[in-house]
Design an enzyme around this catalytic site. Structure first.
Site, mmCIF file in Angstrom:
data_model
loop_
_atom_site.group_PDB
_atom_site.id
_atom_site.type_symbol
_atom_site.label_atom_id
_atom_site.label_comp_id
_atom_site.label_asym_id
_atom_site.label_seq_id
_atom_site.Cartn_x
_atom_site.Cartn_y
_atom_site.Cartn_z
ATOM 1 N N HIS A 52 17.997 17.005 -31.777
ATOM 2 C CA HIS A 52 18.294 17.753 -33.194
ATOM 3 C C HIS A 52 17.712 19.324 -32.756
ATOM 4 C CE1 HIS A 52 19.067 14.096 -35.347
ATOM 5 N NE2 HIS A 52 18.223 13.410 -34.720
ATOM 6 N N ASN A 125 20.308 10.305 -40.720
ATOM 7 C CA ASN A 125 21.468 10.882 -40.177
ATOM 8 C C ASN A 125 22.428 10.870 -41.103
ATOM 9 O OD1 ASN A 125 20.428 11.566 -37.338
ATOM 10 N ND2 ASN A 125 20.759 9.427 -36.822
#
Length: 480
Positions: A52, A125
């Site tokens: 990320h 997510n």
């Protein structure tokens, strides 16, 4: 005293002599402006997130639109109309900080709720499932998504070798290589808590929940050709889209919903309801609307507010809790530990991470400590100091009965890894199925035949047409 001369030996005039001496003279370490500027410059970066790394963020508000106090005593859901400040960070997963926003990749969707009782982090997510269900495999999986240690290039063989030997990944692979794998910016995608969590009511009764954050902008996805073009033309495409929309007052919104399952229902499901590779069918557990999230303010300093933003599923408030989801249990440790390493011991005291509610803790000192004592002089427990952190039962989860032997998790035992992947394939239109197969074929062309055949066998078990389509695209017969 040395006299400066010209190239012919003539003395330099006094005014020229002083100018030349300043230009040719030494720079000393006592020039502390120079030294401090260079020292700070050398330290302007903190370690990049392992996953990320490339992300965008914005502030906003969550407003309750439906009463769910029958499920939870959490203060942020206490009444319809209650508003709570939020910060959301969106991200790609596998790429480095300078990678393109439009790469085929899951997208992180992390929400920090600044509640009246502390921060709640919902770290998910844009997909309701994940590739694995055993936390010990997470570093291995991420290694396959990163650069090869020898070539320093992405390695499709490593990716498909891992997936073909991890059939539990099939559901998420099917999602990733569908058109959902390249969303058209962050505003046009859903978010999911993905894991199973829990809610606890005022009487201490627990239900299991899944969180859904549904885009009110609608779902839009990029065709792979457009995603590839934008990766070269505008690698910050999603960042630009989010930032500019908020700047012009086009505030993005999401509908916040939950699915609820009782403990009795959890024992009766034909699948493990705590398995991160599975969804709960909406027909059995319909969505319940809770509220609406609106993003309405951009950060003023990207580094301070987005790069240093830190989320962990261990950040929880009264009335909310965890579950026996084994991947979740691993994340409860790993995320907080990552922030301690990457940002520092007192990362939770930074403005973007600090609760808006009064903070009380026994934590003291450490690198970059800059504030008071976080709510009182007591740094021990038990104590008789007013305002010290509470440790009563009302601020803890109710007991969770356990059974079975304590052992290394056997994530392969008794699991059906193909049915839900096949159901997802059959939910797609013919055009969506064709694009899914085309995307997979293009991604597997350079992979050794043995791995191709092993992966095709998984597709075929999910749905024969799925396996046949990939096999045909790769010029292979269907694996037995």
């Amino acid at each position: 005293m040395t006299t400066l001369t010209t190239a012919t030996g003539a003395p330099v005039a006094d005014n020229q002599n002083s100018k030349t001496a300043g230009a040719r003279g030494p720079v000393l370490i006592e020039d502390f402006h120079l030294v401090e500027k260079l020292q700070h410059f050398n330290r302007e970066r903190i370690p990049e997130r392992v996953v990320h790394a490339k992300g965008s963020g914005a502030y906003g508000v969550f407003e309750v639109t439906n009463d769910i106090t029958r499920y939870t005593s959490a203060d942020l859901f206490a009444q319809v109309g209650r508003k709570t400040d939020v910060f959301i960070r969106f991200s790609t997963v596998g790429g480095e900080k300078g990678s393109a926003d439009t790469e085929r990749d899951p997208r992180g969707f992390a929400i920090k709720f600044y509640t009246n009782e502390g921060n709640w982090d919902l770290v998910g997510n844009n997909t309701p499932v994940f590739f694995i269900r055993d936390g010990i495999k997470f570093p291995d999986f991420i290694h396959t998504q990163k650069r090869d240690p020898r070539t320093n290039m992405k390695n499709p063989t490593a990716m498909w070798d891992f997936w073909s030997l991890s059939p539990e990944s099939l559901h998420q692979v099917t999602t990733l290589f569908s058109d959902r794998g390249t969303p058209d910016g962050y505003r046009a995608m859903h978010g999911f808590g993905s894991h199973t969590f829990s809610m606890i009511d005022a009487q201490g009764r627990r239900v299991w929940v899944k969180y859904h954050v549904l885009s009110l902008q609608g779902i839009r996805n990029l065709h792979p050709r457009d995603a590839a073009r934008l990766a070269g033309e505008d690698p910050d495409y999603a960042q630009r889209d989010l930032f500019e929309a908020i700047e012009r007052g086009d505030y993005p919104k999401w509908r916040f919903c939950i699915q609820v399952m009782t403990d009795e229902q959890a024992h009766a499901t034909p699948y493990d309801p705590f398995d991160l590779t599975k969804v709960w069918p909406h027909a059995d557990f319909p969505l319940i609307e809770v509220g609406v999230i609106t993003l309405n303010r951009n950060p003023e300093n990207y580094f301070a507010e987005v790069e240093q933003a830190a989320f962990s599923p261990s950040a929880i408030v009264r009335g909310l809790g965890f579950s026996p989801d084994k991947m979740l249990q691993a994340r409860l440790f790993a995320y907080h530990d990552a922030h301690l390493y990457r940002v520092g011991t007192n990362y939770q005291a930074l403005p973007v991470n600090r609760p808006h509610a009064p903070v009380r803790t026994y934590q003291r000192d450490g690198a970059m400590r800059f504030d008071g004592n976080f709510g009182g002089a007591a740094n021990y427990e038990p104590n008789s100091v007013a305002g010290a952190p509470r440790q009563d039962a009302a601020h803890r989860e109710p007991p969770l009965p356990l059974s079975g032997d304590a052992d290394r998790h056997d994530h392969r035992a008794g699991n059906d890894d193909t049915t839900q992947a096949g159901d997802l394939f059959r939910l797609m239109t013919a055009d969506q199925q064709a694009l899914l197969i085309e995307n997979i074929v293009n991604a597997m062309k350079t992979v050794p035949r043995e791995i191709q055949e092993r992966q095709i066998a998984h597709f075929a078990k999910a749905d024969p047409r799925y396996g046949e389509g990939v096999a045909k695209g790769l010029g292979l017969g269907l694996a037995a």
